[in-house]
Design a protein around this motif. Structure first.
Motif: not given
Ligand code: URA
Length: 241
Positions: A212-241
């Motif tokens: 997150p400290a890197y994102l404060l300096r490079n806010p344009a890369d927040k979209k990459l983190v959001w891509q990564d977090i969406k994969k985490v959400i899918s995994e938590l929801r058991g959407e990737n058997p």
């Protein structure tokens, strides 16, 4: 384990201190010292103290065993040792680098500006509360002026992080930034190469992403983190058997 504890207690009763230098003044549990640190201590005590920590059965026992840690030079500048926070049975664990100024003052990880961003990721992005996840760092004491932790400091503290992971046993770890990722994956590859795909840490799914400290300096890369977090959400929801 019991024998080891008795040995340490008997040494303490005999006046042989586990923390022979730089002890905090009364009322302050972990304030710095005059520049000396654990390296001045007999190596037998270092090993014994670490063994006690590693044998802990709960996070509370681990914290107690870490105690007023003097294993590396970071102890001399800390206000608080920042252990970790959250649900001890969390499905999701975040691992950062090390405490900054706010964390050092408050004794809790990720409470400064970068912490607010992490909290937003957890609450607004994932839809969990901060207390539903577990949050820890590679090093538990603040490096001076927020410099990067040095190899000897990571080496001294890493067994405590590994034990925390072992005790929480999350389903998913999100490793935030280079130090968390490289420490847990034992890899020298850059975070930009590792992020966004699943890795394994001792059988636990691990998603590397930018700090997150890197994102404060490079806010344009927040979209990459959001891509990564969406994969985490899918995994938590058991959407990737
Ligand atoms: N950065 C980290 O890596 N950890 C914290 O706890 C705060 C900032």
């Amino acid at each position: 384990m019991v024998a080891l504890r008795r040995h340490l207690q008997s040494r303490q009763r005999a006046g042989i201190r586990l923390v022979p230098v730089g002890e905090a003044p009364a009322g302050k549990s972990s304030v710095g010292n005059d520049g000396e640190h654990a390296l001045t201590r007999p190596s037998g005590d270092l090993v014994a103290e670490k063994a006690l920590a590693i044998n802990a059965q709960t996070l509370d026992e681990l914290l107690a065993a870490i105690g007023d840690c003097r294993l590396c030079k970071l102890c001399s500048g800390r206000t608080h040792l920042v252990f970790g926070v959250g649900d001890p049975n969390a499905r999701l664990m975040f691992v950062g680098e090390g405490p900054g100024r706010d964390e050092d003052l408050q004794g809790e990880p990720f409470v400064g500006r970068a912490g607010q961003l992490l909290t937003d990721i957890i609450t607004k992005g994932i839809g969990l509360r901060r207390e539903d996840v577990y949050i820890a760092n590679v090093v538990k004491c603040r490096p001076p002026e927020n410099r990067n932790p040095e190899a000897d400091e990571v080496a001294a503290c890493e067994p405590f992080l590994k034990k925390q992971i072992d005790l929480v046993r999350p389903e998913i770890i999100v490793a935030l930034g280079k130090f968390a990722v490289q420490t847990l994956l034992q890899s020298k590859a850059p975070i930009s190469k590792l992020r966004g795909s699943w890795h394994r840490y001792h059988g636990i799914k691990l998603m590397p992403t930018f700090h997150p400290a890197y994102l404060l300096r490079n806010p344009a890369d927040k979209k990459l983190v959001w891509q990564d977090i969406k994969k985490v959400i899918s995994e938590l929801r058991g959407e990737n058997p």
